[in-house]
Structure formats: structure tokens, C-alpha cells
Design a protein around this motif. Structure first.
Motif, PDB file in Angstrom:
ATOM      1  N   THR A 630      13.024  43.269 120.633  1.00  0.00           N
ATOM      2  CA  THR A 630      11.785  42.530 120.396  1.00  0.00           C
ATOM      3  C   THR A 630      11.610  41.333 121.318  1.00  0.00           C
ATOM      4  N   GLY A 631      12.664  41.011 122.085  1.00  0.00           N
ATOM      5  CA  GLY A 631      12.600  39.832 122.938  1.00  0.00           C
ATOM      6  C   GLY A 631      12.882  38.544 122.189  1.00  0.00           C
ATOM      7  N   LYS A 632      13.302  38.654 120.933  1.00  0.00           N
ATOM      8  CA  LYS A 632      13.603  37.472 120.146  1.00  0.00           C
ATOM      9  C   LYS A 632      14.972  37.607 119.484  1.00  0.00           C
ATOM     10  N   ALA A 633      15.545  36.459 119.132  1.00  0.00           N
ATOM     11  CA  ALA A 633      16.796  36.469 118.368  1.00  0.00           C
ATOM     12  C   ALA A 633      16.502  36.944 116.957  1.00  0.00           C
ATOM     13  N   MET A 634      17.435  37.698 116.395  1.00  0.00           N
ATOM     14  CA  MET A 634      17.181  38.372 115.136  1.00  0.00           C
ATOM     15  C   MET A 634      18.029  37.794 113.998  1.00  0.00           C
ATOM     16  N   PHE A 635      17.343  37.246 112.977  1.00  0.00           N
ATOM     17  CA  PHE A 635      18.029  37.048 111.701  1.00  0.00           C
ATOM     18  C   PHE A 635      18.264  38.423 111.090  1.00  0.00           C
ATOM     19  N   THR A 636      19.392  38.611 110.456  1.00  0.00           N
ATOM     20  CA  THR A 636      19.698  39.916 109.873  1.00  0.00           C
ATOM     21  C   THR A 636      20.087  39.781 108.411  1.00  0.00           C
ATOM     22  N   VAL A 637      19.860  40.836 107.674  1.00  0.00           N
ATOM     23  CA  VAL A 637      20.237  40.921 106.266  1.00  0.00           C
ATOM     24  C   VAL A 637      21.474  41.803 106.162  1.00  0.00           C
ATOM     25  N   ASN A 638      22.531  41.256 105.576  1.00  0.00           N
ATOM     26  CA  ASN A 638      23.801  41.971 105.469  1.00  0.00           C
ATOM     27  C   ASN A 638      24.290  41.926 104.032  1.00  0.00           C
TER      28      ASN A 638
END
Length: 776
Positions: A630-638
Motif C-alpha cells: 500500500t506504500g504505507k506502514a501497516m498496523f497489524t492485528v495479531n
């Protein structure tokens, strides 16, 4: 005078083990003594001077031990104790003579310890074990290459061969090695990174777009808070302690998160400073959190939740809203997920108190510039990839990426493991790299992914791999499930090891086996084009040259570049239009190709000759650009999952001793943990020992418990009462690898889960040895 013959090796027995109190500080005068005494004894004054005073300097050679970066202003003694041990181990003038191979069969060598094998000296001539024989015999270089080439070309498919790489291999050797392998027709390129920081690469690649550190060396000295997770710098990368000392002097706070109390994380006595010699040194950790094994993910989620709660209580004052809006995605999903975090489950997973977690969160909220740094204590957990994604989540919340003094800092182990990956040593290189190979060399490399280290052993076991070639390393000892790995290796038709010294992988071999001796990084590399240098990439993406400083220990030695070049010529013949001889004669020709194939290495020959080399571009660090989908840093759900440990069992991690680097054993002492004359120990919290009905000093059998029900056991290990986290145990690697099933791998990275084995301790099976020896 330097030694000329191998020392008489006395192998300690269990009854010889001495146990004292663990140390509360690292380095100091003992570090100097343990650096210099072995070097002067084994190499002599002149060879010690030429090597140690040139190590990690701009006109010298890069340490072959860890990948810790070099400061701009380097001191005369820019090395650590374990770096000195590594140089002494490699640059020893003791050599293995031709008579050795007649005196020692492969069966005999297999009964020897890693320590004994390493003490025999440097390998100086190629040797070959024919099918049906039990001895290696010296052979000429040309014959060795023709034997290997004939076997490779007889395979039904190139995928019946695998080509392993150690992290000590230079950029130049790694580049032409992967070129040879892909020209041969396979992507079977397992490497040591598969077993250490593969989890880092996957987690950071998916969230930040690059699997490398987002900080520079100088950022440590600019940080307000450094959180150190799952690592023991006092033993594994001791020069980091100097950077941490500098950070403390500049006002930084440091938090250590580790199940065991490690001396280097408590106090550092810098032997190059007055206060490190006659004073107390520097207190390192302001807060020491002895976390339960596998609990790091829960801790990180708990701190992130506290940060989000603080923002909700004081809107617009906690999160870096501008950074998040411009550079990140996924925050709302993370908020929703963490809103349901179960505090009791966090405490159960971490073994920590609420006030300890609150204290860490308060430190994080107070700091404007935060570095989180980690090593294999995190990457080798079952949820290692998800845990590192949680590190990224926490850093992103307050914009701690892409600004001075802040960022994600994985600490690589072997000296050029990162550079090898940059040069193409990976079974899953992206299409852009393979396209560049095709454009540069005129052949279409294979596109199907190859095998990693665990998959390589599995394919050996299943009869799908016939030939194994290793450039450095000691895979059979380093990989998990020792007995299964050795049985798999023995099913090969041929095994080939490119090595400086003997190790376990030379004794567990296929029907045919060869050892090809290579020069070390300390040695002057003379080729037809003159004296050559190589280059390496450290843990902060700095690429710099390395020049050997002493004469090779044998006139018949070849460099890794020469070995790969000649093997490629013998195997490929006219299959591809590559000037292999030109590579061997002049390494600049290799770097010219690298500059056109490897992104970030443009004008390689010019930039590597700049003072100190150059630093590779890093979007997240340099410009807050993130090459994700996406060209952006990703917050992720874990999803949080902590280790379930049945009653009467412990969670065991493997670790190194202080007299060790990777599988190389320098000696039988671990002075920071108080162990002398042995390695057959298991560290257990004294309350756990009591609960299990065991006594400190009692000998026990360690049984690994896994769903497959197979018997995995280490027998006659001395139980050592140690102030570790409750419910946790530790034993030395590689011996304890026998307890880690081959199928027990990290979700997403396929790295062996070496920090999360469920074990039970029972009184030693052999009652005669179940005794308590004297304690210091």
C-alpha cells in the motif's frame, strides 16, 4: 612463540562441572585477559598484533564473529572478547596435516566433540571420502572439482541438490555462489538466516516493507529509551555494550526484557575507560523484566493498549497523529482488537506483575525517541513473526520510525548474514532480482521457490535431495532435531563442505564426501589481479571493505571466490556466458555486476572505496517511505497466544555459553553464568526445582514433549539452581537441539522454535551418575 601443534584436549566429564555464582557485570579486566591470553599463546605476539589491531578498522578486516556495526570514531582496540576468540580460532598457525586423515577415520571423528574438532587446526588441503570408505584422503583441487561436477551433472534435476551458505561469507563470494546455483538451475539456497532472523524479515517486510534495521549506529546515542528484548549482548555482541554505555551517558533509559538475568544487561565495565577498570562501570538496565518464555507478544500488546488508553484519556497528546495519518494504515483495527485484551491473560503469559508493565508503559509514554532492539530470543518463538509485528505496532503509535534516536533494531548474529541475503542468498528472491540476473547474464534463472534449511533436511530425509554443498557453517549441528537431521544427512549421495576448520558436519556425511579448505577473512588474498579485498554488510546496512592482514596458513588454500569460480567452471562448462576466471582474478569484476543487479549497490566499486564504505538506502529510516503493497506502514492485528505448559513441566530455551559462537565451542566455561568445566547443565529457578522434587546439583534427564510422541531426551544433565523466570529452563545450544522437533517451526517464517520447548525433568536414568559434585 605461537603454537605449532594442536593442544592436548581434555574432555570434562559430568563430575568435573563446577558451579559458582553468576556475575553481575560484564567485561572489565577479565575481558581483556580472556581476549589477549589465548591469542598470545596460540598465535604469538606478531600474528596477534597484525590481526587484533587491524580488526574492524577501515584499512583492516571485518570481524568474522557478530554483525555489530562500527562507530565512525574507532578506538585502537575496536574489538571485544569474543571477537578476539574468533580471530584466534581462525588465524591459528596450527594446521591439519596429511597424516591426520590416515590416523582418524570418519567414524572416529564422529565420536569427537565440537571443541576437539575445532582444536585440530586449520584445514589446508582438499580431501575426499569415496563411497564405501571410512577415511578422507587428500586429493588435488582439480580432481575435487571434477568429482563434484560429475555428481551434480548426473542428477535427474538440479532440484536434487541444495547449496547452503553461512553468514561469514563475503558479499562477493555470496553473489557468485547464488549466480552459480541459479545458473545450475535451482533456487535451493538455504542459509543460516533461516534459523535466526527469518522471522524478522517476514514481520518487518510485511509491515514496513524492508526486513532490515531502521536505525543507524549513532541513533543509540540519541535515543531517550532503548528496550532490549530477547538478547544477551554481553556474550553474543559485546561491543553493543559500549553503545549502550554511550546512550546512558547521554541520558537514555534502558529496559531489559529477558527470562534470565544476564551480566551484560546489568552492568558494564568498559576496559577502555578508567571507570571500567577501577570503578563500578555503568549500570545498564534501569528496569529488568524477567519475562516468561513466549510472553513478549503479550507484553507488547499490553503496552500498546496502555498507550491507546492514554490517548483516549487525553486526545491529541499521546499518539503521533500526523505521522500516522500520512504514513500508516490499520490503526482503527488495532484499537478495536486491543480493546478486548485480557489483562489476566497478559499476566499469565508474561509472568510479570501489573506494576512492572505499567512502569514500562510510563517510560515509553515519557520518551520522545525510542529504539526497540531484539535478537533470537524473539525470532525463535512460535509466534515470533507476530511478536515482531507487535514491536512495529508499538513504535508506529508514537512515530518512532524514521527519526533520529528511534526505530526498529534487529541485531544480526553472524558477521555477514545480512549481506548474504542482499546478494541473493535466499530461496525466495523476488522477481525483480531474478529479472536483473537475466538481464545482466543472459540466462533465465529458475523462478520456483527453493528449500529453506528445515525443508532441506526434510527433503534429505524423504530422499528428494541427493547432493548438499555448504559454503561455511555447520548445518547438521545448527539445525533442530539433531538425530533426525543426522539421519537425513547420511541418506545423501554426496556432501561437500567449504570450510576453514573441522566441525560436526564433516563427520555426518553422505556416501561420498569432500572438504574444500578455504582462506579466512584474516588472511591476505592474492590473485592474478593483485591483492584482493571483500566487502560485508553489518546490522545497520553499512557496507564496508575487509582486507586480510596475515599470510595464509597454507600455500594450497583457495579463497571462497576462487573455489566457487572453479566449481562453477567445472560444473557449467559452456552452459552460461559468465567469466568465472575473471571473477577469481579480480573481485572488482564481481562488484561491477553487483552494481547492476543488486538494488542499492549502484557504483559499488567507487562507493566501497570511500572512507568507511557506504550505507545502503533504507526508506523507513531515511525518508519515512514504506515499500509495502500500500506504500504505507501497516498496523497489524495479531491474536494473542501464550505458551500452555502442563503441570510439572517447564518451558526450555536453548542459548550460547560465553565460550562459544554459534556452534563453535571455544572452551567449557561460561564465566558470566558461573559454569566451569562443562556444558551438560540445565538452568532452573530454585522454586521450580523444589516444586519438582529436585535438588540443586542433582543429575536429571531432560525429556522433550511434543505432539508427535517421539522420544527426545538429554541424559545426565546437572540441574543448576538459577535466578531465571519461574516456569522456565535453559540449556546450551547445539546440544539441546535434540529436544526441538523438526516440525516445530515459527508460524510464517519456518524457523526452528528453539525458545519454547516443553520439557519434563526426571532424576537421571543412570543412578550411578546422579550425584552432586562439589560446588565452588
Amino acid at each position: 612463540m605461537a603454537r605449532k601443534n594442536p593442544p592436548d584436549v581434555e574432555e570434562p566429564s559430568q563430575g568435573d562441572i563446577e558451579v559458582g555464582k553468576p556475575k553481575s557485570w560484564a567485561a572489565g579486566i577479565p575481558g581483556v585477559v580472556h581476549s589477549m591470553a589465548p591469542a598470545l599463546r596460540d598465535m604469538g605476539v606478531n600474528r596477534s598484533r597484525k590481526t587484533l589491531l587491524a580488526m574492524n578498522h577501515r584499512d583492516g578486516f571485518d570481524c568474522m564473529s557478530c554483525a555489530w556495526p562500527d562507530p565512525d570514531h574507532r578506538k585502537a582496540f575496536e574489538y571485544c572478547e569474543n571477537g578476539a576468540k574468533a580471530v584466534n580460532w581462525e588465524a591459528t598457525p596450527i594446521t591439519v596435516g596429511s597424516s591426520f586423515w590416515a590416523e582418524h577415520s570418519v567414524s572416529d571423528l564422529r565420536q569427537r566433540s565440537e571443541y576437539w574438532l575445532g582444536q585440530q587446526g586449520r584445514l589446508t588441503e582438499p580431501v575426499y571420502k569415496a563411497a564405501g570408505e571410512d577415511h578422507y584422503r587428500p586429493v588435488r583441487w582439480g580432481k575435487a572439482f571434477s568429482i563434484i561436477a560429475e555428481k551434480l551433472n548426473s542428477l535427474a534435476t538440479p532440484d536434487e541438490a541444495a547449496f547452503y551458505t553461512s553468514g561469514r561469507t563475503s558479499n562477493e563470494a555470496a553473489f557468485i555462489y547464488q549466480l552459480f546455483v541459479r545458473a545450475f538451475g535451482t533456487n535451493n539456497l538455504p542459509d543460516c538466516s533461516n534459523m535466526c532472523h527469518e522471522s524478522t524479515g517476514w514481520a518487518m517486510g510485511q509491515t514496513l516493507g524492508i526486513g532490515k534495521s531502521t536505525i543507524a549506529y549513532d541513533d543509540f546515542g540519541k535515543s531517550d529509551l532503548i528496550i532490549i528484548m530477547g538478547q544477551n549482548p554481553g556474550t553474543n555482541h559485546p561491543r553493543m555494550l559500549t553503545a549502550l554505555e554511550e546512550a546512558k551517558n547521554n541520558g537514555a533509559e534502558i529496559v531489559a526484557v529477558n527470562p534470565l538475568p544476564e551480566a551484560g544487561l546489568r552492568r558494564y565495565k568498559n576496559p577502555q575507560e578508567v571507570k571500567g577498570i577501577i570503578g563500578r562501570g555503568t549500570e545498564i538496565a534501569d528496569q529488568y523484566m524477567q519475562i516468561r518464555l513466549g510472553g513478549d507478544m503479550a507484553l507488547l500488546q499490553a503496552v500498546s493498549k496502555r498507550v491507546l488508553d492514554a490517548e483516549e484519556a487525553h486526545p491529541g497528546t499521546v499518539l503521533d497523529a500526523g505521522f500516522i495519518q500520512e504514513h500508516c494504515e490499520g490503526l482503527e483495527e488495532l484499537k478495536a482488537h486491543l480493546s478486548h485484551l485480557d489483562g489476566d491473560k497478559v499476566l499469565e503469559a508474561t509472568g510479570l506483575r501489573t506494576d512492572e508493565i505499567d512502569e514500562l508503559a510510563a517510560r515509553y509514554l515519557k520518551a520522545e525517541k525510542v529504539i526497540i532492539t531484539w535478537a533470537m530470543g524473539l525470532t525463535q518463538q512460535k509466534k515470533g513473526v507476530a511478536t515482531i509485528k507487535e514491536i512495529v505496532n508499538l513504535l508506529l503509535l508514537r512515530g518512532n520510525i524514521g527519526k533520529p534516536g528511534a526505530g526498529a533494531s534487529p541485531i544480526r548474529g553472524h558477521s555477514n548474514v545480512q549481506g548474504d541475503r542482499t546478494m541473493g542468498i535466499w530461496e525466495q528472491m523476488p522477481p525483480a532480482f531474478l529479472d536483473a540476473i537475466e538481464k545482466e547474464f543472459g540466462f533465465n534463472p529458475p523462478r520456483e521457490h527453493g528449500t529453506d534449511s528445515v525443508q532441506t533436511i526434510e527433503k534429505m530425509r524423504d530422499g528428494e535431495l541427493k547432493v548438499f554443498v555448504a559454503m561455511g557453517g555447520n548445518l547438521v549441528a545448527a539445525i533442530s532435531d539433531t538425530h533426525a537431521a543426522e539421519a537425513a544427512m547420511e541418506k545423501l549421495e554426496m556432501s561437500v563442505q567449504i570450510s576453514t576448520k573441522l566441525n560436526r558436519s564433516h563427520t555426518v556425511v553422505g556416501d561420498e564426501a569432500l572438504i574444500l579448505p578455504t582462506m579466512g577473512r584474516t588472511e591476505i588474498d592474492r590473485q592474478a589481479g593483485g591483492i584482493q579485498f571483500v566487502s560485508v554488510e553489518d546490522t545497520v546496512c553499512a557496507v564496508h571493505p575487509s582486507w586480510g592482514k596475515v599470510e595464509p596458513v597454507g600455500a594450497n588454500l583457495l579463497s571462497e571466490v576462487a573455489i566457487v569460480s572453479r566449481l562453477a567452471q567445472a560444473t557449467l562448462r559452456e552452459k552460461v556466458n559468465v567469466d568465472w576466471s575473471g571473477f577469481e582474478n579480480d573481485y572488482d569484476t564481481i562488484r561491477d555486476h553487483i552494481s547492476r543487479v543488486v538494488e542499492g549497490c549502484e557504483n559499488y566499486n567507487q562507493r566501497i572505496r570511500q572512507d568507511g564504505g557506504f550505507v545502503m538506502a533504507n526508506g523507513p529510516r531515511d525518508s519515512r517511505t514504506f515499500p509495502t503493497a500500500t506504500g504505507k506502514a501497516m498496523f497489524t492485528v495479531n491474536d494473542l497466544e501464550h505458551v500452555q505448559c502442563p503441570p510439572g513441566r517447564l518451558i526450555l530455551q536453548t542459548l550460547r555459553s560465553h565460550d562459544q559462537f554459534n556452534t563453535t565451542i571455544y572452551g567449557y566455561n561460561d564465566r558470566y553464568r558461573g559454569i566451569k568445566k562443562g556444558r551438560q547443565v540445565v538452568f532452573v529457578n530454585p522454586e521450580d526445582l523444589a516444586a519438582l522434587g529436585l535438588a540443586d546439583g542433582q543429575y536429571v534427564d531432560i525429556h522433550g514433549e511434543h505432539a508427535d510422541g517421539k522420544e527426545r531426551v538429554l541424559r545426565n544433565y546437572r540441574a543448576v539452581a538459577y535466578p531465571s523466570a519461574r516456569g522456565c529452563a535453559a540449556a546450551y545450544y547445539p546440544e539441546a537441539n535434540v529436544l526441538i522437533p523438526l516440525e516445530s517451526v515459527v508460524e510464517g517464517s519456518n524457523t526452528p522454535v528453539s525458545k519454547q520447548a516443553i520439557v519434563r525433568l526426571e532424576p537421571a536414568h543412570d543412578g550411578a551418575t546422579a550425584k552432586t559434585p562439589a560446588t565452588n
